[in-house]
Scaffold this active site. Structure first.
Site, PDB file in Angstrom:
ATOM      1  CE1 TYR A 185       3.399  -5.825   2.360  1.00  0.00           C
ATOM      2  CE2 TYR A 185       2.712  -3.787   3.434  1.00  0.00           C
ATOM      3  CZ  TYR A 185       2.964  -5.149   3.484  1.00  0.00           C
ATOM      4  OH  TYR A 185       2.789  -5.825   4.656  1.00  0.00           O
ATOM      5  CE  LYS A 186       1.156   1.522  -2.865  1.00  0.00           C
ATOM      6  NZ  LYS A 186       0.552   1.231  -1.553  1.00  0.00           N
ATOM      7  CB  THR A 187       7.437   0.200  -7.678  1.00  0.00           C
ATOM      8  OG1 THR A 187       6.259  -0.428  -8.161  1.00  0.00           O
ATOM      9  CG2 THR A 187       8.579  -0.092  -8.636  1.00  0.00           C
TER      10      THR A 187
END
Ligand SMILES: *Cc1c(COP(=O)(O)O)cnc(C)c1O
Length: 401
Positions: A185-187
C-alpha cells in the site's frame, strides 16, 4: 496512492536480470551472480535519494523499526514514546524490542505533538518515534530540539511519507535513524520490504549485523567464518525484492509528481468550501501527496460527510474509528494481550513499574481526529474522475456543512 498501480516493464526487466543469474540471496555467490547485487544497489540508490549516508534494506517497515531500535540498544526496561495515531506496527515493534510504548498526543499536523512528547519523557525514555502520517511531515525540528535537550534518540517512522521533506531535507534523515516500508500500500512497493537509514557508521553497522544473525560482514573471510558482536535475527531482503525496489525507485519522483497534480485539484476544491480546514503543514514542509486530510466543524458533520460521499462512490476514511491506526481502538493492546505469559514488557522486575493503557488517555488526539476526514489520492485518477470527485465534494458540502 501506491506504486503498485505502476508495476510494469521496468520491474520485469529488473527481475529478469536476477533470474538469469539464479541467485536470489543478497550475500555471497560472487562468481555465480555475475556482478548483480540488486539489494546492495537498491540500498546505495535509496541512500542517495534520501540524502542519508547509509541505508540497509530489510523485510518490512515493521522489521525496519525493530532493527533501528536494536541498533540503538533499546530493550527491556526502556520506554519509547510514540504517537497514539499511527499504524499499530509502530507500537508492536517497540514491544517486540522488549520496551514499553508510551503513547503521546498528536497536533494538527496529525503527527507527534512536541509539547506532549516533552511531558511524557521519564527517566526510562530511551527513544522517541515520531511518525509522518499520511504523506505529511511532523513538526520534526521541534521534536528533535526536545529530544536533544533530554538526550532521547529519534527514529522517524517514514513508512507513509517517503519523498516528503522539511526545508528541502527529506523525512527520515532528520533523526538518528529513519525507517521506511515498501509494503503493497505504500508510495513505492517491493511487495513486502523496508529500509533503515542513518548517517552514523556505528548505527549502520549494528543495524546490518542485527538484521543478519549478527554476521559482522567481514570481507576477508567467507560467510561461514564471519564473526559476530552480538545476537541478531533474520530480516534480510532478497534479490527479487531489491530488483523491484530499483525499478520503483526510478519512478518515485514521477509518481509523487503525479500524486501532487491529483491532490492539488482536490485540495483546491476543498479549500474553496466554507467550513473546511486543512491539516497543518510545518513551515517549509512538503508532503508526498498520498492523501488529502481536512477537518470539518464537528464530529457529527464528519460522519455525515463521509456517509454522503460514500453513497456517491467517493471514499473518505474516518480514522477515529479505524481499528488499526488509533490506540483507543486497540483493545488487545489496552488489555496487554501478548503472545507470551506474564506482564513483560509492561510490568515485571526489569521494568519495575506497571504501565496502564486506556481508551480515553489521548483527549487531545480524540478532539483532532473527531473532525478529521482523509481522502486517498491515486496515481490513476484521470481528469474526468477528479472532476467528478470535486463535484461530489461540492454537492455534499452544500448538503452537510
Ligand atoms: C505500513 C506501516 C508500517 C509497517 O510497515 P510494513 O512494511 O507493513 O511492516 C509501520 N509504520 C507505519 C506508520 C506504517 O504505515
Amino acid at each position: 496512492m501506491p506504486g503498485y498501480e505502476w508495476i510494469g516493464e521496468t520491474e520485469k526487466e529488473q527481475i529478469n536480470e536476477v533470474l538469469e543469474t539464479g541467485i536470489l540471496f543478497r550475500y555471497e555467490f560472487d562468481k555465480e551472480r555475475k556482478g548483480v547485487y540488486k539489494v546492495k544497489e537498491f540500498e546505495e540508490k535509496f541512500a542517495q535519494y534520501t540524502g542519508a549516508v547509509y541505508a540497509h534494506a530489510v523485510t518490512s517497515g515493521s522489521a525496519a523499526l525493530k532493527v533501528a531500535l536494536a541498533a540503538l540498544g533499546v530493550g527491556p526496561g526502556d520506554e519509547v514514546i510514540t504517537q497514539g495515531f499511527t499504524f499499530l506496527a509502530t507500537f508492536e515493534a517497540i514491544i517486540e524490542a522488549g520496551a514499553v510504548p508510551i503513547p503521546a498526543e498528536i497536533d494538527k499536523t496529525l503527527n507527534l505533538d512536541p509539547d506532549d512528547f516533552r511531558e511524557k519523557i521519564s527517566d526510562r525514555t530511551k527513544a522517541v518515534i515520531p511518525v509522518h502520517m499520511l504523506g505529511s511531515p511532523a513538526n520534526i525540528q521541534e521534536i528533535i530540539k526536545v529530544a536533544n535537550e533530554k538526550d532521547v534518540k529519534v527514529i522517524e517512522d517514514t513508512a507513509q511519507a517517503l519523498g516528503a521533506a522539511v526545508g528541502g531535507k527529506k523525512l527520515g534523515t532528520w533523526g538518528d535513524m529513519g525507517t521506511y516500508s515498501f509494503d503493497f500500500y505504500k508510495t513505492m512497493t517491493t511487495g513486502e520490504g523496508g529500509m533503515v537509514v542513518t548517517n552514523d557508521p556505528d548505527l549502520y553497522t549494528r543495524a546490518s549485523e542485527y538484521a543478519d544473525h549478527g554476521h559482522d560482514h567481514n570481507p576477508e573471510v567467507g560467510r561461514a567464518l564471519e564473526g559476530r558482536n552480538f545476537l541478531g535475527f533474520n530480516y534480510r531482503m532478497n534479490e527479487i525484492q531489491g530488483a523491484i525496489g530499483l525499478a520503483q525507485l526510478s519512478k518515485l519522483d514521477e509518481m509523487i509528481e503525479r500524486q501532487h497534480q491529483n491532490q492539488e485539484l482536490i485540495r483546491e476544491a476543498l479549500e474553496s468550501l466554507d467550513g473546511i480546514e486543512m491539516r497543518d503543514l510545518p513551515e517549509k514542509g512538503k508532503d508526498s501527496f498520498t492523501h488529502v486530510c481536512f477537518f470539518v466543524e464537528t464530529g457529527e458533520k464528519a460522519v455525515a460527510f463521509q456517509k454522503s460521499l460514500a453513497e456517491k462512490g467517493v471514499p473518505a476514511v474516518y480514522f477515529k474509528n479505524n481499528l488499526w491506526h488509533y490506540l483507543p481502538n486497540w483493545e488487545h493492546l489496552i488489555q496487554k494481550k501478548t503472545a507470551w505469559q506474564g506482564p513483560h514488557p509492561f510490568g515485571g522486575p526489569i521494568y519495575g513499574r506497571d504501565f496502564e493503557y486506556s481508551p480515553d488517555m489521548l483527549p487531545k488526539s480524540d478532539a483532532i481526529l473527531e473532525r478529521l476526514l482523509v481522502m486517498p489520492v491515486s496515481l490513476q485518477m484521470d481528469e474526468g474522475r477528479i472532476r467528478q470527485i470535486v463535484m461530489e465534494l461540492q454537492a455534499v458540502a452544500e448538503e452537510v456543512l
